[in-house]
Write a protein that holds these residues in place. Structure first.
Motif, PDB file in Angstrom:
ATOM      1  N   VAL A 188     -46.180 109.146  23.652  1.00 30.67           N
ATOM      2  CA  VAL A 188     -45.772 109.074  22.248  1.00 30.67           C
ATOM      3  C   VAL A 188     -44.624 110.035  21.977  1.00 30.67           C
ATOM      4  CG1 VAL A 188     -46.529 109.509  19.880  1.00 30.67           C
ATOM      5  CG2 VAL A 188     -48.004 108.244  21.438  1.00 30.67           C
ATOM      6  N   ALA A 189     -44.712 111.248  22.495  1.00 28.61           N
ATOM      7  CA  ALA A 189     -43.660 112.239  22.282  1.00 28.61           C
ATOM      8  C   ALA A 189     -42.351 111.774  22.906  1.00 28.61           C
ATOM      9  CB  ALA A 189     -44.072 113.580  22.876  1.00 28.61           C
ATOM     10  N   ARG A 190     -42.414 111.209  24.086  1.00 29.38           N
ATOM     11  CA  ARG A 190     -41.200 110.718  24.743  1.00 29.38           C
ATOM     12  C   ARG A 190     -40.605 109.552  23.957  1.00 29.38           C
ATOM     13  NH1 ARG A 190     -43.151 110.009  29.785  1.00 29.38           N
ATOM     14  NH2 ARG A 190     -42.713 112.189  30.232  1.00 29.38           N
ATOM     15  N   ASP A 191     -41.445 108.669  23.450  1.00 29.44           N
ATOM     16  CA  ASP A 191     -40.974 107.539  22.649  1.00 29.44           C
ATOM     17  C   ASP A 191     -40.265 108.029  21.387  1.00 29.44           C
ATOM     18  OD1 ASP A 191     -40.725 104.783  21.908  1.00 29.44           O
ATOM     19  OD2 ASP A 191     -42.424 105.045  20.553  1.00 29.44           O
ATOM     20  N   LEU A 192     -40.835 109.013  20.720  1.00 34.94           N
ATOM     21  CA  LEU A 192     -40.213 109.548  19.509  1.00 34.94           C
ATOM     22  C   LEU A 192     -38.893 110.260  19.818  1.00 34.94           C
ATOM     23  CD1 LEU A 192     -43.334 110.969  17.658  1.00 34.94           C
ATOM     24  CD2 LEU A 192     -41.992 108.964  17.027  1.00 34.94           C
ATOM     25  N   LYS A 193     -38.843 110.923  20.946  1.00 37.49           N
ATOM     26  CA  LYS A 193     -37.652 111.685  21.290  1.00 37.49           C
ATOM     27  C   LYS A 193     -36.479 110.783  21.645  1.00 37.49           C
ATOM     28  CE  LYS A 193     -36.026 115.301  24.407  1.00 37.49           C
ATOM     29  NZ  LYS A 193     -36.394 116.203  25.499  1.00 37.49           N
ATOM     30  N   TYR A 194     -36.715 109.718  22.377  1.00 40.40           N
ATOM     31  CA  TYR A 194     -35.624 108.925  22.919  1.00 40.40           C
ATOM     32  C   TYR A 194     -35.371 107.614  22.185  1.00 40.40           C
ATOM     33  CZ  TYR A 194     -35.753 112.207  26.747  1.00 40.40           C
ATOM     34  OH  TYR A 194     -35.719 113.351  27.489  1.00 40.40           O
ATOM     35  N   THR A 200     -34.022 105.158  19.412  1.00 41.08           N
ATOM     36  CA  THR A 200     -32.937 105.202  18.434  1.00 41.08           C
ATOM     37  C   THR A 200     -33.486 104.732  17.095  1.00 41.08           C
ATOM     38  OG1 THR A 200     -32.229 102.987  19.021  1.00 41.08           O
ATOM     39  CG2 THR A 200     -31.144 104.820  20.151  1.00 41.08           C
ATOM     40  N   HIS A 201     -33.131 105.436  16.049  1.00 40.43           N
ATOM     41  CA  HIS A 201     -33.638 105.127  14.721  1.00 40.43           C
ATOM     42  C   HIS A 201     -32.510 104.589  13.856  1.00 40.43           C
ATOM     43  CE1 HIS A 201     -37.403 107.190  15.529  1.00 40.43           C
ATOM     44  NE2 HIS A 201     -36.703 108.174  16.072  1.00 40.43           N
TER      45      HIS A 201
END
Length: 60
Positions: free
Chosen positions: A13-19, A21-22
């Protein structure tokens, strides 16, 4: 023991949030945080609480 699966999920989850694009609408965010007074007043006046039919008529 048993924390490996939970830690792996947290890492995922942390990796998904970090990388990830929003696509952020900063205008909408600013309106939400600061409040769009014109829009809020019209929304409040348009809302019907359902009890106006039961209100006593004014005695003017």
């Amino acid at each position: 023991m048993g924390r490996g699966r939970a830690k792996a999920k947290q890492t995922k989850v942390a990796r998904d949030l970090k990388y990830r694009t929003h696509e952020t609408d900063f205008g909408a965010l600013a309106r939400e945080l600061h409040g769009d007074k014109d829009r809020n007043e019209t929304e409040e006046s348009e809302q019907d609480d359902g009890y106006t039919d039961y209100a006593e008529p004014s005695r003017d």
